[in-house]
Enzyme design. Structure first.
Site, PDB file in Angstrom:
ATOM      1  N   GLU A  32     -22.212 -28.246  -3.344  1.00  0.00           N
ATOM      2  CA  GLU A  32     -23.138 -27.452  -2.513  1.00  0.00           C
ATOM      3  C   GLU A  32     -23.110 -25.943  -2.787  1.00  0.00           C
ATOM      4  O   GLU A  32     -22.495 -25.175  -2.048  1.00  0.00           O
ATOM      5  CB  GLU A  32     -22.846 -27.672  -1.023  1.00  0.00           C
ATOM      6  CG  GLU A  32     -22.994 -29.101  -0.580  1.00  0.00           C
ATOM      7  CD  GLU A  32     -23.015 -29.244   0.932  1.00  0.00           C
ATOM      8  OE1 GLU A  32     -22.709 -28.275   1.639  1.00  0.00           O
ATOM      9  OE2 GLU A  32     -23.377 -30.332   1.400  1.00  0.00           O
ATOM     10  N   GLU A  44     -22.666 -37.352  -0.127  1.00  0.00           N
ATOM     11  CA  GLU A  44     -22.311 -37.171   1.285  1.00  0.00           C
ATOM     12  C   GLU A  44     -23.498 -37.591   2.136  1.00  0.00           C
ATOM     13  O   GLU A  44     -24.651 -37.331   1.783  1.00  0.00           O
ATOM     14  CB  GLU A  44     -22.002 -35.705   1.641  1.00  0.00           C
ATOM     15  CG  GLU A  44     -20.672 -35.204   1.165  1.00  0.00           C
ATOM     16  CD  GLU A  44     -20.380 -33.771   1.614  1.00  0.00           C
ATOM     17  OE1 GLU A  44     -20.886 -33.334   2.679  1.00  0.00           O
ATOM     18  OE2 GLU A  44     -19.648 -33.084   0.887  1.00  0.00           O
TER      19      GLU A  44
HETATM   20  C1  GBH Z   1     -21.358 -30.575   3.970  1.00  0.00           C
HETATM   21  O1  GBH Z   1     -22.173 -29.478   4.197  1.00  0.00           O
HETATM   22  C2  GBH Z   1     -20.050 -30.149   3.341  1.00  0.00           C
HETATM   23  O2  GBH Z   1     -20.009 -30.485   1.976  1.00  0.00           O
HETATM   24  C3  GBH Z   1     -18.838 -30.707   4.034  1.00  0.00           C
HETATM   25  O3  GBH Z   1     -17.713 -30.033   3.605  1.00  0.00           O
HETATM   26  C4  GBH Z   1     -19.049 -30.609   5.526  1.00  0.00           C
HETATM   27  O4  GBH Z   1     -17.906 -30.959   6.248  1.00  0.00           O
HETATM   28  C5  GBH Z   1     -20.173 -31.531   5.890  1.00  0.00           C
HETATM   29  O5  GBH Z   1     -21.320 -31.283   5.136  1.00  0.00           O
HETATM   30  C6  GBH Z   1     -20.578 -31.481   7.353  1.00  0.00           C
HETATM   31  O6  GBH Z   1     -21.024 -30.210   7.697  1.00  0.00           O
HETATM   32  O7  GBH Z   1     -23.453 -23.130  10.900  1.00  0.00           O
HETATM   33  O8  GBH Z   1     -25.841 -22.879  11.146  1.00  0.00           O
HETATM   34  O9  GBH Z   1     -24.662 -21.630   9.436  1.00  0.00           O
HETATM   35  C7  GBH Z   1     -23.454 -29.778   4.711  1.00  0.00           C
HETATM   36  C8  GBH Z   1     -24.365 -28.583   4.602  1.00  0.00           C
HETATM   37  C9  GBH Z   1     -24.221 -26.262   4.994  1.00  0.00           C
HETATM   38  C10 GBH Z   1     -24.507 -27.739   6.785  1.00  0.00           C
HETATM   39  C11 GBH Z   1     -23.740 -25.202   5.968  1.00  0.00           C
HETATM   40  C12 GBH Z   1     -24.040 -26.699   7.759  1.00  0.00           C
HETATM   41  C13 GBH Z   1     -23.917 -24.369   8.187  1.00  0.00           C
HETATM   42  C14 GBH Z   1     -25.044 -24.158   9.134  1.00  0.00           C
HETATM   43  N1  GBH Z   1     -23.925 -27.562   5.500  1.00  0.00           N
HETATM   44  N2  GBH Z   1     -24.356 -25.408   7.246  1.00  0.00           N
HETATM   45  S1  GBH Z   1     -24.725 -22.854  10.203  1.00  0.00           S
END
Ligand code: GBH
Length: 490
Positions: free
Chosen positions: A208, A396
């Site tokens: 990612e 994922e």
């Molecule tokens: C994945 O990210 C990751 O690869 C993994 O490590 C993680 O545990 C899992 O999904 C679940 O989250 O807080 O509003 O700024 C998924 C994509 C990108 C979604 C960052 C959440 C933060 C949003 N993620 N995003 S915010």
């Protein structure tokens, strides 16, 4: 046997397995009950034989042992120890203690019937100083994990970077702001491949891009907590895709012949608002444009014009050689699939418009996790059709839920089961249309350190009691185990 009878027998077996406390009791966490019926009804949603089911985790989120085994600090150690950066000031110092409990955790996978497991290697365990001399205890740990997986019949898939950059590289050269980090990543990737590719046949370079670059270097919500201006940000993005390409080349050079290389990307997943023209065409164009900085340049070896035009003077600086490295051919593409981006056709120069969801749009416990099962159909369809990728993995997919331990000691996460069932039905559609998805990794095996949300949000099939490190299978663990056993969605 009549359908009625077999259905009754099915209900009885499932009911017994799911509802008797001994079968689900926490003390038997590693011995999931046999929830499958003796005479199952055929499911409409049957997967092809050989489809691979598994789970995913990441080093910083589960390992703990932050100062053990010669590990150096990562930017997430530093960031999580700054008060106010992470929910409840949680850190990954201990996490799930998987560093010490990996054998037990591999038994959890085995109880589910998982055939594949996606784990990540902590770069600062291998190179505590970012580059230079490797720490032999670091690679030994992953070597033992790999052996343990294989002796339990589980195929390891290895991610090389899931966000835990060595702090030394952040301090010395500014982390991903520097091409020196891209070079160091190539060396690290080649080294790990040289040590593990006798037993690990699939490597993912990055997990990612937008999460560790945009959130880490633009929004400051993730480590290292920076807020760069657009030109610097675009250069940082470029350094990250360059690092990916250098790693692909290093793995090919130093891994065993036949080692497969890809990446695990959370591409923006455009879904046509209505599955008909002109929206279909708009969703294809949107996929290329909205992923311009990462997946598109990797697949096409070129930044799309729309991106360069929009970036203007803030566009990244690069050479033709860079683009060649970045687009080094891959063996497969992994997709992390969570939320949809709805698009419609319009007559702008882009040819599409993003339709923002109304405030009533449903989401899971994480506010960002809008529910859109069709994303699990459209992500593989777009990647296969646009770039002709012939080997795809869902690297994922899963969700947070406000899990609670019921008084009887069980976790009844019916919302997660609902989420998974619906997403998997969409995945079935992709497979039924012969889109070459080979496997699916559920996020996540067990609750873990959810980055800026700390331990406040749970994504696991197994509930983790952090005070005792006990793992308790949730209802969703039983659901997934049945899916795997039947190779079908029920
Ligand atoms: C994945 O990210 C990751 O690869 C993994 O490590 C993680 O545990 C899992 O999904 C679940 O989250 O807080 O509003 O700024 C998924 C994509 C990108 C979604 C960052 C959440 C933060 C949003 N993620 N995003 S915010």
């Amino acid at each position: 046997m009549s359908e009625n009878l077999s259905r009754r027998a099915f209900g009885k077996t499932v009911g017994a397995a799911a509802l008797t406390s001994s079968a689900l009791s926490a003390s038997k966490a590693s011995a999931l009950p046999q929830a499958s019926p003796a005479q199952p009804r055929d499911s409409f949603y049957q997967f092809p034989s050989g489809f691979l089911w598994g789970c995913a985790t990441a080093a910083y989120q589960i390992e703990g042992g932050a100062k053990e085994g010669g590990r150096g600090p990562s930017i997430w150690d530093t960031f999580s120890h700054i008060p106010g950066k992470v929910h409840n000031n949680d850190t990954g110092d201990v996490a799930d203690d998987d560093f010490h409990r990996y054998k037990e955790d591999i038994q959890l996978l085995k109880s589910l019937g998982a055939r594949i497991y996606r784990f990540s290697v902590s770069w600062p365990r291998i190179f505590p100083d970012g580059n230079g001399a490797p720490n032999p205890q670091g690679i030994d740990f992953y070597s033992r994990v790999v052996d343990e997986l294989l002796s339990n019949g589980i195929e390891p898939f290895c991610t090389l970077f899931h966000w835990d950059l060595p702090q030394a590289l952040q301090d010395r050269v500014g982390g991903w702001q520097s091409r020196e980090t891209s070079q160091a990543f190539g060396q690290y990737a080649g080294y790990v491949a040289s040590k593990l590719s006798d037993r690990v046949h699939h490597f993912f370079t990055m997990n990612e891009f937008s999460s560790f670059i945009d959130l880490g270097y633009r929004d400051g919500r993730f480590a290292p907590g920076l807020k760069l201006a657009p030109a610097e940000l675009n250069q940082t993005r470029h350094n990250a895709v360059l690092a990916h390409g250098l790693a692909v080349q290093a793995i090919r050079a130093q891994g065993k012949p036949g080692t497969k290389v890809g990446l695990a990307e959370n591409l923006v997943i455009p879904i046509p608002v209505i599955e008909a023209e002109p929206h279909l065409k708009a969703s294809v164009q949107a996929t290329r444009v909205l992923n311009a900085q990462y997946l598109t340049v990797i697949m096409e070896g070129k930044y799309v014009d729309e991106y360069l035009r929009q970036a203007g003077p803030a566009a990244p600086k690069y050479t033709a050689e860079d683009l060649k490295i970045i687009s080094s051919p891959l063996d497969f593409v992994g997709m992390n699939v969570y939320t949809p981006t709805y698009v419609r056709a319009d007559d702008s120069s882009m040819g599409f418009a993003v339709v923002n969801p109304p405030s009533s749009y449903p989401h899971m416990a994480s506010p960002w996790l809008n529910i859109g099962p069709e994303a699990l159909y459209w992500a593989p369809r777009h990647v296969n059709q646009i770039w002709n990728v012939q080997e795809l993995y869902v690297t994922e997919n899963g969700c947070s839920s406000a899990d609670v331990l019921a008084p009887d000691g069980h976790v009844y996460d019916t919302d997660r089961v609902m989420f998974l069932r619906n997403y998997l039905i969409s995945l079935h559609r992709a497979v039924a249309e012969n889109i070459p998805v080979r496997g699916y990794f559920l996020w996540s095996l067990m609750d873990n350190f959810e980055w800026a949300d700390g331990y406040g949000l749970r994504f696991g099939l197994y509930y983790v009691d952090y005070a005792t490190q006990k793992r308790i299978p949730k209802l969703s663990a039983h659901f997934y185990r049945t899916v795997i056993e039947r190779n079908a969605i029920l």
